[in-house]
Design an enzyme around this catalytic site. Structure first.
Site, PDB file in Angstrom:
ATOM      1  N   SER A  66       0.830  -1.206   0.000  1.00  0.00           N
ATOM      2  CA  SER A  66       0.000   0.000   0.000  1.00  0.00           C
ATOM      3  C   SER A  66       0.864   1.256   0.000  1.00  0.00           C
ATOM      4  O   SER A  66       2.019   1.237   0.430  1.00  0.00           O
ATOM      5  CB  SER A  66      -0.904   0.033   1.242  1.00  0.00           C
TER       6      SER A  66
HETATM    7  N1  SAH Z   1      -0.577  -4.756   4.015  1.00  0.00           N
HETATM    8  C1  SAH Z   1       0.223  -5.068   2.833  1.00  0.00           C
HETATM    9  C2  SAH Z   1      -0.483  -4.761   1.533  1.00  0.00           C
HETATM   10  C3  SAH Z   1      -1.492  -5.753   1.275  1.00  0.00           C
HETATM   11  S1  SAH Z   1      -2.081  -6.020  -0.357  1.00  0.00           S
HETATM   12  C4  SAH Z   1       1.579  -4.416   2.888  1.00  0.00           C
HETATM   13  O1  SAH Z   1       1.863  -3.658   3.798  1.00  0.00           O
HETATM   14  O2  SAH Z   1       2.387  -4.700   1.990  1.00  0.00           O
HETATM   15  C5  SAH Z   1      -3.334  -7.179   0.122  1.00  0.00           C
HETATM   16  C6  SAH Z   1      -2.846  -8.554   0.442  1.00  0.00           C
HETATM   17  O3  SAH Z   1      -3.980  -9.285   0.896  1.00  0.00           O
HETATM   18  C7  SAH Z   1      -2.297  -9.321  -0.755  1.00  0.00           C
HETATM   19  O4  SAH Z   1      -1.022  -9.794  -0.457  1.00  0.00           O
HETATM   20  C8  SAH Z   1      -3.293 -10.479  -0.931  1.00  0.00           C
HETATM   21  O5  SAH Z   1      -2.696 -11.684  -1.358  1.00  0.00           O
HETATM   22  C9  SAH Z   1      -3.849 -10.619   0.479  1.00  0.00           C
HETATM   23  N2  SAH Z   1      -5.153 -11.278   0.606  1.00  0.00           N
HETATM   24  C10 SAH Z   1      -6.232 -11.207  -0.217  1.00  0.00           C
HETATM   25  N3  SAH Z   1      -7.252 -11.951   0.289  1.00  0.00           N
HETATM   26  C11 SAH Z   1      -6.802 -12.500   1.455  1.00  0.00           C
HETATM   27  C12 SAH Z   1      -7.365 -13.371   2.425  1.00  0.00           C
HETATM   28  N4  SAH Z   1      -8.608 -13.838   2.344  1.00  0.00           N
HETATM   29  N5  SAH Z   1      -6.610 -13.718   3.495  1.00  0.00           N
HETATM   30  C13 SAH Z   1      -5.330 -13.275   3.623  1.00  0.00           C
HETATM   31  N6  SAH Z   1      -4.752 -12.461   2.723  1.00  0.00           N
HETATM   32  C14 SAH Z   1      -5.464 -12.070   1.650  1.00  0.00           C
END
Ligand code: SAH
Length: 233
Positions: A66
């Site tokens: 993000s």
């Molecule tokens: N917080 C992160 C950015 C996240 S992007 C950072 O600081 O880099 C969102 C992430 O959520 C992605 O890696 C994606 O694979 C994950 N994601 C999507 N659905 C999910 C689920 N049901 N459970 C766990 N992770 C999930």
């Protein structure tokens, strides 16, 4: 010069000052955390020169780290305090988890007063890389990375004082509401695939749910049992 540790520190300081001027950073705690966590360790090596641009960056598998202003805003909205237990859904690079950890378990506080961050990622390769990033940045002892469907929460460590969801949900996943402590708060983007609102969800001491939209936003989809189904996307 970026590429040297001092170079990154200077770039980090400038970005943090910008986020402060723009109002994304509002508290001393979030300020300190954003100044301390080295974002350059959480982005792919070939994008390191971009680590202190205020933009999301690709981290592989179609996912993104993000933008710093979004990390700052969500962390402020969560109103974290040292000692709290936090669940993050969507580990991605591990950067936001490190920022959360720096607030609930500050590096300059004795470890016996530390809170803890549990963070769940559905893509095993990303979880593994996030573990490595967190280790390098010095947060392995304050952050536990779990591989799984975060829409189910992580009941093993529930209840949580705070839950931060960093992927876009069609609705608030019920298990997350159940695993939130009464008096607890959740920050979560809710909406359709292409536009969402960031919500602050509060669970009152009586167990009632109050949800308040804060700002429009755009996140990658939350895929899972209580999120989007892959065939919907
Ligand atoms: N917080 C992160 C950015 C996240 S992007 C950072 O600081 O880099 C969102 C992430 O959520 C992605 O890696 C994606 O694979 C994950 N994601 C999507 N659905 C999910 C689920 N049901 N459970 C766990 N992770 C999930």
């Amino acid at each position: 010069m970026p590429g040297r540790a001092e170079g990154y520190e200077e770039l980090r300081r400038r970005l943090v000052e910008k986020l402060l001027r723009e109002g994304y950073i509002q508290s001393e705690r979030v300020l300190k955390a954003m100044l301390r966590v080295p974002r350059e360790l959480f982005v792919p090596e070939e994008l390191r020169h971009m680590a202190y641009e205020d933009t999301p960056l690709p981290i592989g598998h179609g996912q993104t780290i993000s933008a710093p202003h979004m990390v700052a805003m969500m962390t402020e909205l969560a109103e974290l305090k040292p000692g709290m237990k936090v669940l993050e859904v969507g580990t991605g690079s591990g950067y936001h988890a490190a920022v959360l950890a720096e607030v609930v378990a500050p590096s300059d506080m004795p470890p016996e007063k530390w809170g803890h961050v549990y963070t769940i990622e559905r893509i095993p390769e990303l979880a593994e890389r996030a573990r490595r990033n967190l280790r390098k940045a010095g947060y392995a002892d304050r952050v536990t990375v779990i591989v799984g469907d975060g829409t189910l929460g992580y009941p093993e460590a529930a209840p949580y004082d705070r839950i931060i969801v960093t992927a876009a949900a069609p609705d608030i996943p019920r298990p997350l509401v159940e695993q939130l402590r009464p008096g607890g708060k959740m920050v979560i983007p809710i909406g359709d695939r292409y536009m969402q609102y960031l919500y602050v969800v509060e669970k009152t001491h009586e167990g009632r749910i109050k949800a308040r939209p804060v700002t429009p936003c755009l996140f990658v989809p939350l895929i899972g049992r209580y999120g989007w189904r892959p065939e919907d996307l």
